[in-house]
Design a protein around this motif. Structure first.
Motif, short mmCIF file in Angstrom:
data_model
loop_
_atom_site.label_atom_id
_atom_site.label_comp_id
_atom_site.label_asym_id
_atom_site.label_seq_id
_atom_site.Cartn_x
_atom_site.Cartn_y
_atom_site.Cartn_z
N SER A 290 0.83 -1.21 0.00
CA SER A 290 0.00 0.00 0.00
C SER A 290 0.86 1.26 0.00
N ARG A 294 1.18 4.06 -3.18
CA ARG A 294 1.00 5.50 -2.98
C ARG A 294 2.24 6.27 -3.45
N THR A 320 -5.08 8.74 -5.71
CA THR A 320 -4.55 8.56 -4.36
C THR A 320 -3.54 7.43 -4.24
N ALA A 322 -4.49 4.40 -3.65
CA ALA A 322 -5.09 3.41 -2.76
C ALA A 322 -5.37 2.12 -3.52
#
Length: 373
Positions: A290, A294, A320, A322
């Protein structure tokens, strides 16, 4: 249709940057025998049929589906193409673009359909291309060979390459002393060898200017030291194939060079692991997927290491970074690690595709970052 062998970084970046509905990426193992080629053609035909069904399910324009099918049929029908294969084949089709790469790495079979191409398996060939150039350098001869994993070595024609030391300096012999006392003995031979090396270097530069392959030197002293001291080639490998190359056939030199490549790549992997482990400990490298996604989205990754064998289904948010993890069989799912690699490639950072046991941190990826995100 454009057939290519080992992809360049520019090739991979171009393919990774394309975004449109109906991108078909196919990988399959091939081989150099007619029987292996026939099996590969059948497997490709099955993948193309599967891709057509997936494109229909994704409601891709029918004209684009027909164009993909036509390009696939052209590949299947090209008998000359199937006569010359390597260990694996990559095929990219989207109705406009149609490219193939014959890869030296043994890859598994897969067919991916999404709004972007699946490039992760292609990165293995970019990380470890398994091809090289050999400069077989002796006083009485010089030859340049090109090697690939499965085919016999090929001699490369180099315009302006001197035949030997004497020809390079315009003499019939470089032994003894001339009548006027000028040096032509052992001390003079080194001077003539230096001129010889300079002539070789001048001839090689245009040939090597656009090469991304390692250059392996096969020679003995004093020519080894003279060449390394006088010629500057950024891809010249530190290890030399020792001994007089005139005593070795092209095939013997190729076999020795493949051993050099194996050791070269092993040392690169070890150095990469050591660097990453130090950076992980210092907090300047990431192992959580994650966090890596990012960082890739915001252009913060300095270099990326990915597990070539591990697939993580899902998507990455465009803004983002995500991650939305998905099921294994999601249609149109391009995979999290592949998308991370694609974003890193578009930011001109290097991506290294390794086997799972060689990835620092033991995860699906690891990334060195320019700044915290």
């Amino acid at each position: 249709m454009e057939y290519k062998d080992i992809p360049t970084k520019a090739d991979v970046e171009q393919i990774a940057a394309l975004r449109k509905p109906g991108c078909v990426s196919i990988y399959l193992p091939t081989g150099t025998t007619p029987a292996e080629a026939d099996r590969a053609r059948i497997e490709l035909k099955n993948h193309l049929a599967s891709a057509a069904r997936a494109l229909e399910e994704l409601k891709v324009d029918k004209a684009r589906i027909r164009a993909v099918h036509l390009e696939g049929e052209r590949i299947l029908d090209d008998r000359d193409f199937w006569r010359y294969q390597s260990r694996s084949l990559a095929v990219f089709l989207d109705g406009d673009l149609a490219e193939t790469f014959r890869l030296p790495n043994r890859l598994g079979t897969s067919c991916e359909v999404a709004d972007r191409f699946y490039v992760k398996p292609l990165l293995r060939a970019l990380t470890f291309p398994q091809s090289a150039l050999i400069l077989a350098l002796a006083g009485n001869s010089v030859r340049l060979l090109h090697i690939t994993p499965d085919l016999p070595p090929e001699r490369v024609d180099v315009p302006g390459m001197p035949r030997d030391v004497a020809a390079a300096v315009g003499l019939s012999s470089v032994s003894g002393r001339s009548p006027d006392g000028r040096v032509q003995g052992s001390e003079g031979q080194k001077v003539r060898m230096l001129e010889y090396v300079h002539a070789i270097d001048r001839a090689l530069r245009p040939v090597l200017a656009n090469s991304t392959e390692p250059l392996i030197l096969a020679s003995s002293e004093p020519l080894t030291g003279i060449f390394r001291g006088a010629a500057e080639h950024p891809r010249l490998v530190a290890e030399t194939i020792a001994g007089n190359p005139e005593d070795k056939t092209d095939a013997e030199l190729a076999a020795a060079a493949r051993g050099v490549l194996d050791r070269l790549y092993a040392s690169k992997v070890a150095a990469l692991r050591q660097t990453y482990e130090s950076r992980i400990a210092a907090g300047t490298a990431l192992v959580d997927l994650s966090d890596i996604a990012r960082a890739a989205t915001f252009g913060a990754i300095e270099s990326l290491v990915i597990d070539i064998e591990r697939r993580v289904p899902g998507t990455v948010d465009e803004e983002t970074g995500a991650i939305s993890f998905g099921p294994d069989d999601a249609q149109g799912d391009y995979g999290v690690v592949d998308e991370i690699a694609r974003r890193v490639l578009t930011s001109n950072a290097p991506v290294y595709a390794l086997r799972g046991e060689d990835v620092p941190g033991g995860g699906a990826a690891a990334a060195a970052v320019r700044y915290p995100v």
